[in-house]
Design an enzyme around this catalytic site. Sequence first.
Site, mmCIF file in Angstrom:
data_model
loop_
_atom_site.group_PDB
_atom_site.id
_atom_site.type_symbol
_atom_site.label_atom_id
_atom_site.label_comp_id
_atom_site.label_asym_id
_atom_site.label_seq_id
_atom_site.Cartn_x
_atom_site.Cartn_y
_atom_site.Cartn_z
ATOM 1 N N GLY A 132 0.817 -1.213 0.000
ATOM 2 C CA GLY A 132 0.000 0.000 0.000
ATOM 3 C C GLY A 132 0.848 1.258 0.000
ATOM 4 O O GLY A 132 2.082 1.200 -0.125
ATOM 5 N N ASP A 176 0.239 -8.995 1.189
ATOM 6 C CA ASP A 176 -0.789 -8.065 0.730
ATOM 7 C C ASP A 176 -1.733 -8.814 -0.220
ATOM 8 O O ASP A 176 -1.338 -9.794 -0.848
ATOM 9 C CB ASP A 176 -0.145 -6.888 -0.026
ATOM 10 N N THR A 198 -6.329 -2.617 -2.097
ATOM 11 C CA THR A 198 -6.133 -1.189 -2.377
ATOM 12 C C THR A 198 -4.673 -0.875 -2.693
ATOM 13 O O THR A 198 -4.351 0.260 -3.023
ATOM 14 C CB THR A 198 -6.576 -0.302 -1.179
ATOM 15 N N LEU A 218 -0.311 -3.215 8.908
ATOM 16 C CA LEU A 218 -0.839 -2.040 8.201
ATOM 17 C C LEU A 218 -2.031 -2.401 7.322
ATOM 18 O O LEU A 218 -2.722 -1.502 6.821
ATOM 19 C CB LEU A 218 0.248 -1.446 7.292
ATOM 20 N N TYR A 221 -14.664 1.380 9.785
ATOM 21 C CA TYR A 221 -13.227 1.710 9.925
ATOM 22 C C TYR A 221 -12.927 2.146 11.364
ATOM 23 O O TYR A 221 -12.039 1.589 12.009
ATOM 24 C CB TYR A 221 -12.881 2.822 8.934
ATOM 25 N N TYR A 240 -3.828 -8.923 23.882
ATOM 26 C CA TYR A 240 -2.688 -9.820 23.640
ATOM 27 C C TYR A 240 -1.498 -9.420 24.515
ATOM 28 O O TYR A 240 -0.737 -10.260 24.972
ATOM 29 C CB TYR A 240 -2.292 -9.816 22.161
ATOM 30 N N ARG A 245 -8.926 10.251 -1.405
ATOM 31 C CA ARG A 245 -8.556 11.077 -0.248
ATOM 32 C C ARG A 245 -8.313 12.509 -0.709
ATOM 33 O O ARG A 245 -8.092 12.776 -1.892
ATOM 34 C CB ARG A 245 -7.327 10.492 0.442
HETATM 35 P P1 NAD Z 1 -3.547 1.749 1.567
HETATM 36 O O1 NAD Z 1 -4.959 1.429 1.244
HETATM 37 O O2 NAD Z 1 -2.701 2.375 0.537
HETATM 38 O O3 NAD Z 1 -2.781 0.450 2.060
HETATM 39 C C1 NAD Z 1 -3.403 -0.623 2.709
HETATM 40 C C2 NAD Z 1 -2.772 -1.906 2.180
HETATM 41 O O4 NAD Z 1 -3.355 -3.022 2.880
HETATM 42 C C3 NAD Z 1 -3.030 -2.132 0.689
HETATM 43 O O5 NAD Z 1 -1.855 -2.520 0.050
HETATM 44 C C4 NAD Z 1 -4.077 -3.237 0.672
HETATM 45 O O6 NAD Z 1 -4.042 -3.993 -0.511
HETATM 46 C C5 NAD Z 1 -3.681 -4.023 1.914
HETATM 47 N N1 NAD Z 1 -4.764 -4.829 2.473
HETATM 48 C C6 NAD Z 1 -5.997 -4.404 2.846
HETATM 49 N N2 NAD Z 1 -6.723 -5.438 3.310
HETATM 50 C C7 NAD Z 1 -5.919 -6.530 3.237
HETATM 51 C C8 NAD Z 1 -6.098 -7.900 3.574
HETATM 52 N N3 NAD Z 1 -7.260 -8.366 4.070
HETATM 53 N N4 NAD Z 1 -5.071 -8.764 3.389
HETATM 54 C C9 NAD Z 1 -3.894 -8.309 2.888
HETATM 55 N N5 NAD Z 1 -3.656 -7.021 2.548
HETATM 56 C C10 NAD Z 1 -4.681 -6.142 2.724
HETATM 57 O O7 NAD Z 1 -3.599 2.647 2.878
HETATM 58 P P2 NAD Z 1 -2.443 3.415 3.647
HETATM 59 O O8 NAD Z 1 -2.746 4.843 3.621
HETATM 60 O O9 NAD Z 1 -1.121 2.919 3.187
HETATM 61 O O10 NAD Z 1 -2.701 2.926 5.136
HETATM 62 C C11 NAD Z 1 -1.916 1.915 5.741
HETATM 63 C C12 NAD Z 1 -2.356 1.728 7.180
HETATM 64 O O11 NAD Z 1 -2.200 2.948 7.902
HETATM 65 C C13 NAD Z 1 -3.823 1.314 7.330
HETATM 66 O O12 NAD Z 1 -3.926 0.383 8.371
HETATM 67 C C14 NAD Z 1 -4.499 2.607 7.712
HETATM 68 O O13 NAD Z 1 -5.650 2.374 8.484
HETATM 69 C C15 NAD Z 1 -3.416 3.308 8.505
HETATM 70 N N6 NAD Z 1 -3.629 4.767 8.474
HETATM 71 C C16 NAD Z 1 -3.283 5.484 7.364
HETATM 72 C C17 NAD Z 1 -3.542 6.851 7.339
HETATM 73 C C18 NAD Z 1 -3.185 7.703 6.151
HETATM 74 O O14 NAD Z 1 -3.475 8.894 6.181
HETATM 75 N N7 NAD Z 1 -2.551 7.199 5.123
HETATM 76 C C19 NAD Z 1 -4.146 7.470 8.445
HETATM 77 C C20 NAD Z 1 -4.503 6.694 9.541
HETATM 78 C C21 NAD Z 1 -4.217 5.335 9.543
HETATM 79 N N1 UDP Z 2 -12.457 16.070 1.155
HETATM 80 C C1 UDP Z 2 -12.793 17.076 0.273
HETATM 81 N N2 UDP Z 2 -12.710 16.824 -1.058
HETATM 82 C C2 UDP Z 2 -12.292 15.648 -1.565
HETATM 83 C C3 UDP Z 2 -11.933 14.609 -0.664
HETATM 84 C C4 UDP Z 2 -12.045 14.862 0.687
HETATM 85 O O1 UDP Z 2 -13.184 18.183 0.693
HETATM 86 O O2 UDP Z 2 -12.229 15.517 -2.793
HETATM 87 C C5 UDP Z 2 -12.521 16.352 2.611
HETATM 88 C C6 UDP Z 2 -13.227 15.287 3.432
HETATM 89 O O3 UDP Z 2 -14.612 15.519 3.449
HETATM 90 C C7 UDP Z 2 -12.572 15.507 4.781
HETATM 91 C C8 UDP Z 2 -11.147 15.924 4.453
HETATM 92 O O4 UDP Z 2 -11.200 16.383 3.104
HETATM 93 O O5 UDP Z 2 -13.199 16.552 5.473
HETATM 94 C C9 UDP Z 2 -10.124 14.807 4.572
HETATM 95 O O6 UDP Z 2 -10.593 13.704 3.823
HETATM 96 P P1 UDP Z 2 -9.744 12.382 3.555
HETATM 97 O O7 UDP Z 2 -10.595 11.505 2.710
HETATM 98 O O8 UDP Z 2 -8.391 12.710 3.050
HETATM 99 O O9 UDP Z 2 -9.506 11.701 4.961
HETATM 100 P P2 UDP Z 2 -10.128 11.698 6.422
HETATM 101 O O10 UDP Z 2 -9.193 12.563 7.211
HETATM 102 O O11 UDP Z 2 -11.524 12.225 6.417
HETATM 103 O O12 UDP Z 2 -10.058 10.254 6.791
#
Ligand code: NAD
Ligand code: UDP
Length: 326
Positions: free
Chosen positions: A11, A32, A36, A74, A146, A160, A187
């Site tokens: 991801g 993975d 996504t 992740l 989520y 755990y 996003r």
């Molecule tokens: P992303 O969607 O790019 O990555 C998630 C990855 O997990 C993907 O590669 C997807 O294919 C894999 N995946 C999902 N379900 C799976 C499953 N059942 N088995 C195997 N692989 C699976 O998202 P990201 O932004 O890279 O986020 C990574 C982690 O960080 C997530 O747990 C997310 O909740 C957390 N997180 C990210 C953000 C952010 O802003 N990017 C914010 C808060 C938390």
């Molecule tokens: N948002 C927006 N336009 C877009 C996508 C998102 O205004 O095209 C807003 C969304 O409603 C939220 C903020 O931007 O208030 C951040 O959204 P994001 O999906 O990045 O992540 P969130 O922090 O809500 O998980």
Amino acid sequence: MSRVLVTGGAGFVGSHLCEALVARGDEVICVDNFCTGLRDNIVDLESSPLFSFRLADVSKGVPLEEPVDAVVHLACPASPPDYLAMPLETLAVTSRGTEAALESANRWNARFLLASTSEVYGEPLVHPQSEQYWGNVHCTGPRSVYDEGKRFAEALTMAYRRVHAVNTGIVRIFNTYGPRMRPEDGRVVSNFVAQALKGEPLTVYGDGSQTRSFCYVEDLVAGLVRMLDSDESGPINLGNPIERTVAELAELVISITGSTSTIVHNPLPVDDPSRRRPDITLATTLLQWEPTVGLEDGLERCAKWTRQRLDLMPLQSAFLSSTQVD
Ligand code: NAD
Ligand code: UDP
């Protein structure tokens, strides 16, 4: 040298973390299912003898028969449109997937790191959000798959730790952006940057007065590595404490890309949190970590990557057109 299992390693965040671990000499096993994530994200890593990939849905089990020193969990869709489109899969990976990842850590006596989220704070009644705040989540709303999934994952991780003495750590990640976010992942940063580069209107949801605190992915990964290397249990917030409105972000993206795009307002999604800012006192004191990349700089790097990805016309911005990505 350590051997680290990274679920969700293909991801956005995961691929940057895998790269950072391999760069310092760790052996990385990435698991993975590409729900996504993208093979493209790890294609360069696959030539490294330190990196291996296993295709699996971790909700059905983690394919691991050899010892590891650490497990970083992740795997989980993270973009709101992604998890809203996959509600059951999101609940499965935050519950059964987290349990399977914790079982692997328990079996091999490994450090376990859970990627939780600022979404556990829901619509926050406390601002900025510190780890002591228990949150205000709509537990049956559409986003609950989520938010509540991650809250369950945190509870399971702590159980755990208490029951099996697993060396667990939890980080709560705030909105993170950077290269390798799918331009179509929905996003806000990926949407705005892609829209600006294509000359399309930027879609601000609601009046744009809601706030987020945007962290560049390189900063986040540095924090994840610090947490992984520590024995801290957390939860610890990881995010950039500089807060911006979504309307400000839209203006900034237009200015940085030199775009002619306009701004349109679309309806605010259900239960969209009105504000977010991390209190990072714990991260700075316990992990000696704080973000260093400013939003303007991070957005420029993100725009350069997205432009290359979209194979667009050269940007009009003097800065961007004079500094191409190699
Ligand atoms: P992303 O969607 O790019 O990555 C998630 C990855 O997990 C993907 O590669 C997807 O294919 C894999 N995946 C999902 N379900 C799976 C499953 N059942 N088995 C195997 N692989 C699976 O998202 P990201 O932004 O890279 O986020 C990574 C982690 O960080 C997530 O747990 C997310 O909740 C957390 N997180 C990210 C953000 C952010 O802003 N990017 C914010 C808060 C938390
Ligand atoms: N948002 C927006 N336009 C877009 C996508 C998102 O205004 O095209 C807003 C969304 O409603 C939220 C903020 O931007 O208030 C951040 O959204 P994001 O999906 O990045 O992540 P969130 O922090 O809500 O998980």
